[in-house]
Write an enzyme that holds these catalytic residues in place. Structure first.
Site, PDB file in Angstrom:
ATOM      1  N   LYS A 116       0.862  -1.181   0.000  1.00 53.58           N
ATOM      2  CA  LYS A 116       0.000   0.000   0.000  1.00 53.58           C
ATOM      3  C   LYS A 116       0.900   1.233   0.000  1.00 53.58           C
ATOM      4  O   LYS A 116       1.674   1.450   0.927  1.00 53.58           O
ATOM      5  CB  LYS A 116      -0.921   0.006   1.214  1.00 53.58           C
ATOM      6  N   ARG A 127     -10.894   9.317   1.809  1.00 55.54           N
ATOM      7  CA  ARG A 127     -10.826   9.931   3.140  1.00 55.54           C
ATOM      8  C   ARG A 127     -12.033  10.825   3.392  1.00 55.54           C
ATOM      9  O   ARG A 127     -12.527  10.911   4.515  1.00 55.54           O
ATOM     10  CB  ARG A 127      -9.508  10.686   3.291  1.00 55.54           C
ATOM     11  N   LYS A 136      -2.139  -1.515  -3.743  1.00 53.20           N
ATOM     12  CA  LYS A 136      -2.996  -0.334  -3.691  1.00 53.20           C
ATOM     13  C   LYS A 136      -2.134   0.917  -3.741  1.00 53.20           C
ATOM     14  O   LYS A 136      -1.186   1.014  -2.960  1.00 53.20           O
ATOM     15  CB  LYS A 136      -3.827  -0.347  -2.397  1.00 53.20           C
TER      16      LYS A 136
END
Length: 331
Positions: free
Chosen positions: A201, A211, A255
């Site tokens: 990630k 977010r 990711k």
């Protein structure tokens, strides 16, 4: 082995649709998709996420409806992310351990409604629960403490498994958390609960709309570069993956997705394990912005990008476009 023109005409097999289908090397189906969903408080609530056009936060009853939709579309798994109310966020993220938090309530409701017809993947990290927006516990300097955070993540994972989660997906990037969670699941009677590790990630600029969706964007103090990976590093990503496999991950994730196809390919080639990609919020939002600007057709853009993930070696893709892609694939 090489051919020469005109004995070999590479366009020959492209001349007709049936032939193109026959020679297609990469195949995408609804079974390759995981649908990320955002859970919010209340009943009968749908809250559109402004930075993610077409994506909403849903109250638990809405999440159940989306899960049933996924079953009907042939999507095998949903991924849940909570938008914890501000009053329940704290420095230590204690709400993550409540058996009555949004995540656990959504897990139980989906399980009651859909039984074993849908897989439920749950995010393990503290950023949806902390008042500072970081993925773990902070020391006096604001540094995210690794081992203290892992201890909380273990309890969070057990809480979600007890509620009925099928796949625990630690997204925090703390060292050693996969082994600790795997041992706790084994000892806690959850031997068949899978771990899909966010193994590679990266500290990416593509996470902003996510977010916003979980309510941590405006709270985040500083950045996450001390635990998420440097986008420049691919060899380090392979080390992260190797550790997580050794520690008990059943599958691994890269990711974001599209900007890291090279990492996906190298992980698949090196380890031969199931690799998943997360087509993250910023990637989704850029497609939608492009469509709104008239630069391309949404369906074509979505399908080409998803095929790129499969071609690079992904077993499956987490994407907010999952229901659209499934409808296209189902004809």
């Amino acid at each position: 082995m090489t051919g020469s023109y005109p004995n070999t005409r590479l366009r020959r097999t492209r001349a007709h649709a049936w032939s193109r289908a026959l020679h297609r090397e990469t195949v995408l189906t609804p079974a390759d998709l995981i649908w990320p969903l955002f859970v919010t408080s209340g009943e009968g609530v749908e809250e559109p996420v402004a930075s993610l056009p077409g994506v909403s936060r849903w109250s638990v009853d809405g999440i159940v409806a989306r899960a049933r939709e996924a079953v009907d579309l042939g999507i095998p798994c949903i991924a849940l992310f909570p938008n914890t109310p501000p009053g329940k966020r704290s420095e230590d993220g204690a709400e993550a351990l409540s058996p009555d938090n949004l995540m656990c309530r959504a897990i139980r409701a989906v399980r009651d409604a859909c039984g074993g017809d849908i897989g439920i993947l749950t995010d393990v990290a503290l950023d949806p629960y902390t008042s500072h927006g970081q993925d773990g516990l902070l020391d006096d300097t604001g540094y995210v403490m690794n081992d203290d955070t892992v201890a909380v993540l273990v309890d969070q994972a057990l809480n979600q498994a007890a509620a009925g989660a099928d796949i625990i997906a630690p997204s925090d990037m703390m060292d050693g958390r996969v082994r600790a969670i795997r041992m706790a699941l084994e000892m806690g009677g959850h031997a068949n609960v899978q771990i899909m590790s966010y193994a590679a990630k990266f500290a990416s600029a593509f996470y902003g709309p996510f977010r916003d969706a979980v309510g941590s964007g405006g709270l985040l103090k500083g950045d996450k570069k001390s635990y998420q990976m440097d986008p420049a590093n691919a060899e380090e990503a392979l080390r992260e993956v190797e550790f997580d496999i050794a520690e008990g991950a059943d599958s691994v994730m890269v990711k974001p997705g599209l900007a890291y196809l090279d990492v996906i390919w190298r992980v698949k080639e090196r380890f031969g394990v199931p690799v998943f990609a997360y087509q993250v919020s910023g990637e989704y939002a850029l497609i939608e912005a492009g469509v709104a600007a008239g630069v391309g057709d949404r369906d074509a853009l979505v399908m080409e990008k998803l095929l790129a993930f499969k071609r690079a070696g992904c077993r499956g893709v987490l994407t907010y476009h999952a229901p659209l892609a499934a409808r296209i694939l189902n004809g």
